[in-house]
Write a protein that holds these residues in place. Structure first.
Motif, PDB file in Angstrom:
ATOM      1  N   ILE A 112      95.414 -45.364 -12.704  1.00 49.39           N
ATOM      2  CA  ILE A 112      95.065 -44.656 -11.466  1.00 49.39           C
ATOM      3  C   ILE A 112      94.046 -45.467 -10.662  1.00 49.39           C
ATOM      4  O   ILE A 112      94.184 -45.638  -9.444  1.00 49.39           O
ATOM      5  N   GLN A 113      93.028 -45.984 -11.349  1.00 48.49           N
ATOM      6  CA  GLN A 113      92.017 -46.810 -10.679  1.00 48.49           C
ATOM      7  C   GLN A 113      92.637 -48.012  -9.990  1.00 48.49           C
ATOM      8  O   GLN A 113      92.332 -48.320  -8.833  1.00 48.49           O
ATOM      9  N   GLN A 114      93.505 -48.687 -10.720  1.00 45.58           N
ATOM     10  CA  GLN A 114      94.104 -49.917 -10.211  1.00 45.58           C
ATOM     11  C   GLN A 114      95.001 -49.659  -9.011  1.00 45.58           C
ATOM     12  O   GLN A 114      94.918 -50.355  -7.997  1.00 45.58           O
ATOM     13  N   GLU A 115      95.854 -48.647  -9.122  1.00 47.45           N
ATOM     14  CA  GLU A 115      96.823 -48.381  -8.046  1.00 47.45           C
ATOM     15  C   GLU A 115      96.145 -47.858  -6.778  1.00 47.45           C
ATOM     16  O   GLU A 115      96.601 -48.136  -5.672  1.00 47.45           O
ATOM     17  N   LEU A 116      95.066 -47.091  -6.954  1.00 45.55           N
ATOM     18  CA  LEU A 116      94.406 -46.498  -5.795  1.00 45.55           C
ATOM     19  C   LEU A 116      93.233 -47.328  -5.297  1.00 45.55           C
ATOM     20  O   LEU A 116      92.691 -47.060  -4.229  1.00 45.55           O
ATOM     21  N   GLY A 117      92.830 -48.332  -6.073  1.00 45.89           N
ATOM     22  CA  GLY A 117      91.706 -49.148  -5.658  1.00 45.89           C
ATOM     23  C   GLY A 117      90.396 -48.414  -5.625  1.00 45.89           C
ATOM     24  O   GLY A 117      89.566 -48.615  -4.735  1.00 45.89           O
ATOM     25  N   ILE A 118      90.222 -47.474  -6.578  1.00 50.06           N
ATOM     26  CA  ILE A 118      88.993 -46.691  -6.627  1.00 50.06           C
ATOM     27  C   ILE A 118      88.291 -46.913  -7.966  1.00 50.06           C
ATOM     28  O   ILE A 118      88.882 -47.451  -8.896  1.00 50.06           O
ATOM     29  N   LYS A 119      87.044 -46.495  -8.055  1.00 48.90           N
ATOM     30  CA  LYS A 119      86.279 -46.572  -9.284  1.00 48.90           C
ATOM     31  C   LYS A 119      86.108 -45.162  -9.834  1.00 48.90           C
ATOM     32  O   LYS A 119      85.574 -44.288  -9.150  1.00 48.90           O
ATOM     33  N   ILE A 120      86.628 -44.929 -11.049  1.00 48.97           N
ATOM     34  CA  ILE A 120      86.424 -43.651 -11.721  1.00 48.97           C
ATOM     35  C   ILE A 120      85.363 -43.881 -12.790  1.00 48.97           C
ATOM     36  O   ILE A 120      85.606 -44.565 -13.794  1.00 48.97           O
ATOM     37  N   LYS A 121      84.200 -43.342 -12.561  1.00 55.92           N
ATOM     38  CA  LYS A 121      83.025 -43.648 -13.386  1.00 55.92           C
ATOM     39  C   LYS A 121      83.008 -42.833 -14.672  1.00 55.92           C
ATOM     40  O   LYS A 121      83.131 -41.613 -14.643  1.00 55.92           O
ATOM     41  N   PRO A 122      82.848 -43.503 -15.829  1.00 57.27           N
ATOM     42  CA  PRO A 122      82.726 -42.745 -17.083  1.00 57.27           C
ATOM     43  C   PRO A 122      81.383 -42.032 -17.170  1.00 57.27           C
ATOM     44  O   PRO A 122      80.345 -42.601 -16.814  1.00 57.27           O
ATOM     45  N   VAL A 123      81.411 -40.783 -17.593  1.00 57.31           N
ATOM     46  CA  VAL A 123      80.192 -39.990 -17.751  1.00 57.31           C
ATOM     47  C   VAL A 123      80.130 -39.529 -19.197  1.00 57.31           C
ATOM     48  O   VAL A 123      81.000 -38.767 -19.643  1.00 57.31           O
TER      49      VAL A 123
END
Length: 371
Positions: free
Chosen positions: A357-368
């Protein structure tokens, strides 16, 4: 740019100001800037919650001939909720303008009443594809003179099984018309519609990279085991206090199970899943919109077309199997310029999907971390 610089009339701008809409969003600036200067077909890749209704609605209102009582524009929407919302917003925009006659038709209500309403002057028709198909076949509505067709959330219309209805409607309007197609994603079925029904030189307005997802959303995920998810969710909800949001599950069975678990914990929660009767769905949506419920559990299909203001967060209790679903889910928060959280509860086996998902959308999903 301002709405005035984009070519929107002072009367419509006055209506926008009263709704506290002062400056165009990025998609509004791009789309309105083009449509106010050009005719022809348009493909706009725009995420839910970025102001699409005004992006196509304002240029439509500028084009309506007040002296012609026939249907001049048709707006297709995947769900009754979204169709009603579109008509409601356009009506508000025109508070200080010449009166524009609008009707909305959708399934789940008596067709006879809608047929009667369509005998009144109608200049803009907002409709779901299935109900409009039925009305055309009954010869209860004539859209052949319409000069404009909007396909809003086109990817959702096709994923909900409206392809044949859509093709029938487009074939009914074989005369020269402008088609404006809006879609958060451009899957194969959408590419087919574009190739089959739009001009080869249709204007393309496409968000790139992380613009596909609202930049005001904070994306996070919590690594946890399956049997820890309820504990993590409970903790997250407590941090949100009285904020409102939607919790997404992949299947109706997991949605029902989660609904029972939360209610057993005295957490008042509504539910939308695919097997519900329309009256039950309407009841849950009314309770949620009227703030009698702060939380709603939903499956992806059942949540199509939900438009509720001021949702602070969405929770992916189960990671969606498709990247498109992540886009649609996340788009339920951070609407109308506000911020929001998209929180995923992620097992070790689901980390690969998060990375995809991160790669395809070019976003950063931060681990918490939890605990």
């Amino acid at each position: 740019m301002t709405f005035k610089e984009l070519g929107i009339s002072d009367k419509l701008i006055k209506g926008l100001s009263e709704l506290n809409i002062q400056n165009p969003t990025k998609i509004q600036e791009l789309v309105i800037g083009h449509l106010m200067q050009n005719t022809g077909d348009l493909v706009a890749q725009a995420q839910t919650g970025t102001g699409k209704t005004a992006a196509f609605g304002l240029p439509i209102l500028e084009r309506i001939n007040p002296k012609d009582d026939k249907i001049q524009a048709v707006i297709l929407s995947p769900t009754r909720e979204l169709a009603q919302q579109i008509k409601h917003q356009l009506f508000k925009f025109t508070k200080y303008s010449d009166k524009v006659f609008m009707e909305v038709v959708f399934g789940g209500e008596k067709i006879e009443k809608q047929i009667q309403n369509l005998k009144r002057p109608t200049q803009i028709l907002v409709a779901t594809p299935g109900r409009l198909n039925d009305l055309i076949r009954r010869k209860a509505v004539d859209i052949r003179d319409a000069k404009l067709m909007v396909l809003d959330e086109a990817d959702e219309m096709l994923s909900m099984g409206f392809k044949k209805d859509l093709e029938f409607i487009l074939n009914t309007m074989k005369h020269k018309k402008d088609i404006w197609l809006f879609s958060a994603t451009i899957p194969t079925d959408i590419k087919y519609i574009i190739k089959q029904y739009l001009e080869p030189n249709a204007k393309q307005i496409k968000a790139s990279g992380n613009e596909l997802v609202n930049e005001k959303i904070m994306h996070q995920y919590v690594p946890c085991d399956t049997d820890e998810k309820m504990m993590v969710l409970d903790y997250f909800l407590k941090t949100q206090k009285k904020e409102r949001g939607i919790i997404f599950c992949n299947t109706k069975n997991s949605a029902r199970a989660l609904h029972e678990q939360l209610n057993a914990r005295k957490i008042s929660t509504g539910i939308l899943e695919g097997d519900m009767h329309q009256k039950d769905r309407d009841k849950e949506m009314r309770a949620f919109k009227n703030k009698k419920l702060d939380l709603l559990i939903a499956t992806d299909v059942a949540a199509r077309g939900i438009d509720v203001a001021n949702l602070a967060f969405v929770v992916h209790y189960e990671i969606p199997k498709q990247v498109d679903y992540y886009v649609h889910r996340s788009g339920r928060t951070a609407r109308a310029g506000k911020t929001g959280i998209s929180m995923a509860l992620c097992t070790k086996n689901e980390v690969t999907q998060i990375k995809k998902i991160q790669q395809e959308l070019g976003i950063k999903i931060k681990p918490v971390p939890f605990g």
